[in-house]
Design a protein around this motif. Sequence first.
Motif, PDB file in Angstrom:
ATOM      1  N   GLY A 141      -6.489  -3.397 -10.100  1.00  0.00           N
ATOM      2  CA  GLY A 141      -6.773  -3.844  -8.918  1.00  0.00           C
ATOM      3  C   GLY A 141      -8.638  -3.913  -8.855  1.00  0.00           C
ATOM      4  O   GLY A 141      -8.884  -4.404  -7.614  1.00  0.00           O
ATOM      5  N   GLY A 142      -9.105  -4.202  -9.887  1.00  0.00           N
ATOM      6  CA  GLY A 142     -10.617  -4.466  -9.681  1.00  0.00           C
ATOM      7  C   GLY A 142     -10.992  -5.916  -9.672  1.00  0.00           C
ATOM      8  O   GLY A 142     -10.064  -6.622 -10.268  1.00  0.00           O
ATOM      9  N   GLY A 143     -12.017  -6.364  -9.101  1.00  0.00           N
ATOM     10  CA  GLY A 143     -12.718  -7.816  -9.337  1.00  0.00           C
ATOM     11  C   GLY A 143     -13.761  -7.802 -10.297  1.00  0.00           C
ATOM     12  O   GLY A 143     -14.500  -6.827 -10.194  1.00  0.00           O
ATOM     13  N   TYR A 156       0.825  -1.255   0.139  1.00  0.00           N
ATOM     14  CA  TYR A 156       0.119   0.086   0.132  1.00  0.00           C
ATOM     15  C   TYR A 156       0.818   1.534   0.012  1.00  0.00           C
ATOM     16  O   TYR A 156       0.326   2.144  -0.697  1.00  0.00           O
ATOM     17  CB  TYR A 156      -1.067  -0.064   1.156  1.00  0.00           C
ATOM     18  CG  TYR A 156      -2.120  -1.052   1.237  1.00  0.00           C
ATOM     19  CD1 TYR A 156      -1.851  -2.384   1.233  1.00  0.00           C
ATOM     20  CD2 TYR A 156      -3.199  -0.661   0.773  1.00  0.00           C
ATOM     21  CE1 TYR A 156      -2.768  -3.308   1.272  1.00  0.00           C
ATOM     22  CE2 TYR A 156      -4.394  -1.477   0.670  1.00  0.00           C
ATOM     23  CZ  TYR A 156      -3.906  -2.945   0.873  1.00  0.00           C
ATOM     24  OH  TYR A 156      -5.066  -3.890   0.691  1.00  0.00           O
ATOM     25  N   PRO A 199     -16.888 -10.911  -7.373  1.00  0.00           N
ATOM     26  CA  PRO A 199     -16.073 -12.117  -6.940  1.00  0.00           C
ATOM     27  C   PRO A 199     -16.491 -12.547  -5.819  1.00  0.00           C
ATOM     28  O   PRO A 199     -16.704 -13.861  -5.621  1.00  0.00           O
ATOM     29  CB  PRO A 199     -14.752 -11.832  -7.065  1.00  0.00           C
ATOM     30  CG  PRO A 199     -14.553 -10.776  -8.216  1.00  0.00           C
ATOM     31  CD  PRO A 199     -15.780  -9.920  -7.821  1.00  0.00           C
ATOM     32  N   CYS A 200     -16.854 -12.006  -4.634  1.00  0.00           N
ATOM     33  CA  CYS A 200     -17.352 -12.546  -3.511  1.00  0.00           C
ATOM     34  C   CYS A 200     -18.832 -12.557  -3.157  1.00  0.00           C
ATOM     35  O   CYS A 200     -19.194 -12.899  -2.157  1.00  0.00           O
ATOM     36  CB  CYS A 200     -16.388 -11.843  -2.368  1.00  0.00           C
ATOM     37  SG  CYS A 200     -14.498 -12.013  -2.766  1.00  0.00           S
ATOM     38  N   THR A 202      -8.291  -7.909   3.318  1.00  0.00           N
ATOM     39  CA  THR A 202      -6.920  -7.068   3.972  1.00  0.00           C
ATOM     40  C   THR A 202      -7.177  -5.946   4.810  1.00  0.00           C
ATOM     41  O   THR A 202      -6.346  -5.828   5.527  1.00  0.00           O
ATOM     42  CB  THR A 202      -6.210  -6.536   2.422  1.00  0.00           C
ATOM     43  OG1 THR A 202      -6.826  -6.238   1.627  1.00  0.00           O
ATOM     44  CG2 THR A 202      -5.175  -7.689   2.115  1.00  0.00           C
ATOM     45  N   ASN A 224     -12.132   0.173   0.557  1.00  0.00           N
ATOM     46  CA  ASN A 224     -11.472  -0.950  -0.076  1.00  0.00           C
ATOM     47  C   ASN A 224     -10.049  -0.751  -0.622  1.00  0.00           C
ATOM     48  O   ASN A 224      -9.789   0.502  -1.017  1.00  0.00           O
ATOM     49  CB  ASN A 224     -12.534  -1.685  -1.021  1.00  0.00           C
ATOM     50  CG  ASN A 224     -12.880  -0.845  -2.219  1.00  0.00           C
ATOM     51  OD1 ASN A 224     -13.939  -1.000  -2.699  1.00  0.00           O
ATOM     52  ND2 ASN A 224     -12.157   0.171  -2.467  1.00  0.00           N
ATOM     53  N   PRO A 249     -16.036  -9.046   2.410  1.00  0.00           N
ATOM     54  CA  PRO A 249     -15.048  -9.970   3.355  1.00  0.00           C
ATOM     55  C   PRO A 249     -13.947  -9.185   3.988  1.00  0.00           C
ATOM     56  O   PRO A 249     -13.667  -9.783   4.980  1.00  0.00           O
ATOM     57  CB  PRO A 249     -14.467 -10.831   2.059  1.00  0.00           C
ATOM     58  CG  PRO A 249     -14.617 -10.216   0.944  1.00  0.00           C
ATOM     59  CD  PRO A 249     -15.920  -9.286   0.928  1.00  0.00           C
TER      60      PRO A 249
HETATM   61  P1  ADP Z   1      -9.991  -5.578   0.945  1.00  0.00           P
HETATM   62  O1  ADP Z   1     -10.311  -6.029   2.155  1.00  0.00           O
HETATM   63  O2  ADP Z   1      -8.881  -5.742   0.160  1.00  0.00           O
HETATM   64  O3  ADP Z   1     -10.458  -4.008   0.739  1.00  0.00           O
HETATM   65  P2  ADP Z   1     -12.222  -7.712   0.309  1.00  0.00           P
HETATM   66  O4  ADP Z   1     -11.439  -8.690   0.892  1.00  0.00           O
HETATM   67  O5  ADP Z   1     -13.296  -6.946   1.138  1.00  0.00           O
HETATM   68  O6  ADP Z   1     -11.015  -6.346   0.022  1.00  0.00           O
HETATM   69  O7  ADP Z   1     -12.819  -7.877  -1.161  1.00  0.00           O
HETATM   70  C1  ADP Z   1     -13.873  -7.036  -1.625  1.00  0.00           C
HETATM   71  C2  ADP Z   1     -13.923  -7.098  -3.113  1.00  0.00           C
HETATM   72  O8  ADP Z   1     -12.699  -6.701  -3.722  1.00  0.00           O
HETATM   73  C3  ADP Z   1     -14.106  -8.729  -3.373  1.00  0.00           C
HETATM   74  O9  ADP Z   1     -15.621  -9.151  -3.409  1.00  0.00           O
HETATM   75  C4  ADP Z   1     -13.589  -8.507  -4.763  1.00  0.00           C
HETATM   76  O10 ADP Z   1     -14.647  -7.827  -5.790  1.00  0.00           O
HETATM   77  C5  ADP Z   1     -12.472  -7.561  -4.864  1.00  0.00           C
HETATM   78  N1  ADP Z   1     -11.178  -8.166  -4.688  1.00  0.00           N
HETATM   79  C6  ADP Z   1     -10.489  -8.745  -3.670  1.00  0.00           C
HETATM   80  N2  ADP Z   1      -9.271  -9.299  -3.915  1.00  0.00           N
HETATM   81  C7  ADP Z   1      -9.347  -9.229  -5.262  1.00  0.00           C
HETATM   82  C8  ADP Z   1      -8.134  -9.384  -6.006  1.00  0.00           C
HETATM   83  N3  ADP Z   1      -7.058 -10.132  -5.592  1.00  0.00           N
HETATM   84  N4  ADP Z   1      -8.327  -9.207  -7.345  1.00  0.00           N
HETATM   85  C9  ADP Z   1      -9.383  -8.265  -7.802  1.00  0.00           C
HETATM   86  N5  ADP Z   1     -10.296  -8.178  -6.973  1.00  0.00           N
HETATM   87  C10 ADP Z   1     -10.341  -8.403  -5.792  1.00  0.00           C
END
Ligand code: ADP
Length: 694
Positions: A133-135, A27, A350-351, A546, A85, A543
């Motif tokens: 960095g997006g999902g 970060y 994704p989640c 991180t 996030n 979730p």
């Molecule tokens: P963070 O704690 O890093 O902010 P989360 O674990 O809460 O992230 O995840 C939130 C969302 O971020 C996930 O549902 C997904 O859409 C996206 N995400 C998480 N990890 C990744 C990754 N490695 N690559 C792309 N998108 C991710």
Amino acid sequence: GKGKWNGFDERDMLLSYNALKVLEARYLLKNPDTLRYVETPQMMFRRVANFLAKVDTSYGKSEEEVKKIADKFYEIMSSLKFLPNTPTLMNSGTRLGVLSACFVLPVRDSMTTPEGEGIYDTLRAMALVHQQGGGTGFDFSELRPKGDVVASTAGVASGPISFMKIFDVSTDVVKQGGKRRGANMGIMHVWHPDVNDFIKAKTGQLKDAQLQNFNISVGIYDYFMKAVERDEEVPLVNPRKTRVPGSNWDSYMVKARGYMDEEYIQELILKELEEKDAVWLDESSVITLDEAMVIAEKEGAVTSKVNARVIFDEIVKGAWDSGDPGIVFIDEINRRHPINYIGKIQATNPCAEEPLLPWESCNLGSVNLEKFVIEKEGKAIIDWDSLADTIRYAVRMLDNVIDANRYPLKQIEEATKKTRKVGLGVMGFSRLLVRLGIPYDSVDALYVSYNLAKFVYYQAFHASIELAKEKGSFPAYDPVLYRDIFDTARSFNELLEVAKLKGEVSPSVKRLMERAESLDFSQLKGERMIKGLRNSTVMSIAPTGTISIISGTSSGIEPLFALAFIRNVAVGKFMEVDPLFLEYLKRYEMDDPEVVSKIAETGSVAENVFIPRTIRNVFRTAHEVAPEYHLLHQASWQQWNDSGVSKTINLKSEETPETVSKIYMMAWRLGVKGITVYRDKSKSQQVIYFGIKK
Ligand code: ADP
């Protein structure tokens, strides 16, 4: 901060060793040439705060006002009460401009389309999102099934799963700003002829081998679950072959299920008839499934009929075997989508905490609930005022992200700015419970879940109304068509009844939650009608994989994972102990290294008769919590939430497929929007093992 001394900031003392490791690795900004750090954690929070507050300049705020807002943003982040996030933390004010975590991209049954929605258009869009960095989430159900004809080449179609593999490989190749690999959600709706292959795409021999950058979920409908209950057959339908207005069989279904305003449907149909030169086969727009079937059969779109229970059992078996596939409940998602007059949701991120329309993106952020437990007259209570204040600024910050974002594609920008979805979530929930002395697997804890969700939602929604007054509503806002989700929230008792759970909430917990319990939503509705609404959704339980580490708390609404464990790293073995757990051990004079290392062998104390009962009850870890409690916490947070909940129903290794089947059925009845189970050790690669005995 106040305590500055030689560049040292007392706020840094809030960060744990693990938090600093994570911040350092990914970060904190570095000079690209020398690779030396150019910022400290506090400077990072400042960078994000200033960058996002600056948005308010374009809404007519003075320099002084903007500075005040920036200070407030900094305050809630550096105190670890709220964090946005990962992409927002990483990319704010840098060359990479994507600040959102969640995207859903459409996939049409064509190589490329003028709108940029064909398979290879989407592949490109995905790469651009991942790079920053997006999902991404996709519904692959519109693609014609394997073995179907391809007119232009007189060839044979290879089917959705083969295309998913290409998306998977691309994900492998494109690293996100060199920092992490992308993540995907692949969805196939249960009526697709290839659904059986899809269900098995990540289980059995294919486990740990195929589609490793995908979570996969089957899109399930109420008609399907009813057919499972009744042991009936359901049709598999070739999406290419149906002439029903709308892009496929599925949008036919949505109309049939009466989600939308009827006048609006008529309008839609007329428009579609015009555009597609199609024939509407039915007088009425709202038709039954049986009627729909007759039409689809006439069109030759039904490829076969299958017993619903056979499909369901395969899904259960896969989930039991490997955690994939999960399920998303398409009907529930659309029924409780506040702006379902805009279109139908087919997929999630994704989640699965963000069901989104095609091209929409959403940025998330979570409040750290643990920080709001305070002592009053020797009793632990919740600081409601501070929580409300934090939420107010958190929502403002998330809303500013939408304007500060640099979007990778214009379609994403347009869709996102039209609905302005933001996702306020929580973390540190199970640690809040520990601090309140309430076991996670208790009716009391569920009551806390239910009412905390209510409070967070109320405050976030209220904040969004106030923002609308100041800056205007989201462009697609319609005060009449907008559906308030509090009108359809199930009551607490209803949830307990569905799960057949008996038990009373203790009077002290009732008192504790009184402030949340007594909130008046009808008044809020009135305010919305008058002042408008800034964001079409405000909540989402992420979730926090991180950001919970950075905050030093438990993730999302999950129970604690392990109380003490051994971490194997390159330079040796380290014992890690949950600091809150250590506090409790100290209280009972049990914090000896021998005791702790003994506990680290299994990671839990549930079976340890030498540990005081209070500790054993309050420190229940994920695998000791019965699956029903996992699920009921999820259902509680779903009731007061206009998006979704990311939650893993953790199961012990020895649980059977019957448990999974029971949980999936119950999930549908409880009105959750999606469900994922994970049975311990069911995948070869598991990031955290509990204890050292395997
Ligand atoms: P963070 O704690 O890093 O902010 P989360 O674990 O809460 O992230 O995840 C939130 C969302 O971020 C996930 O549902 C997904 O859409 C996206 N995400 C998480 N990890 C990744 C990754 N490695 N690559 C792309 N998108 C991710």
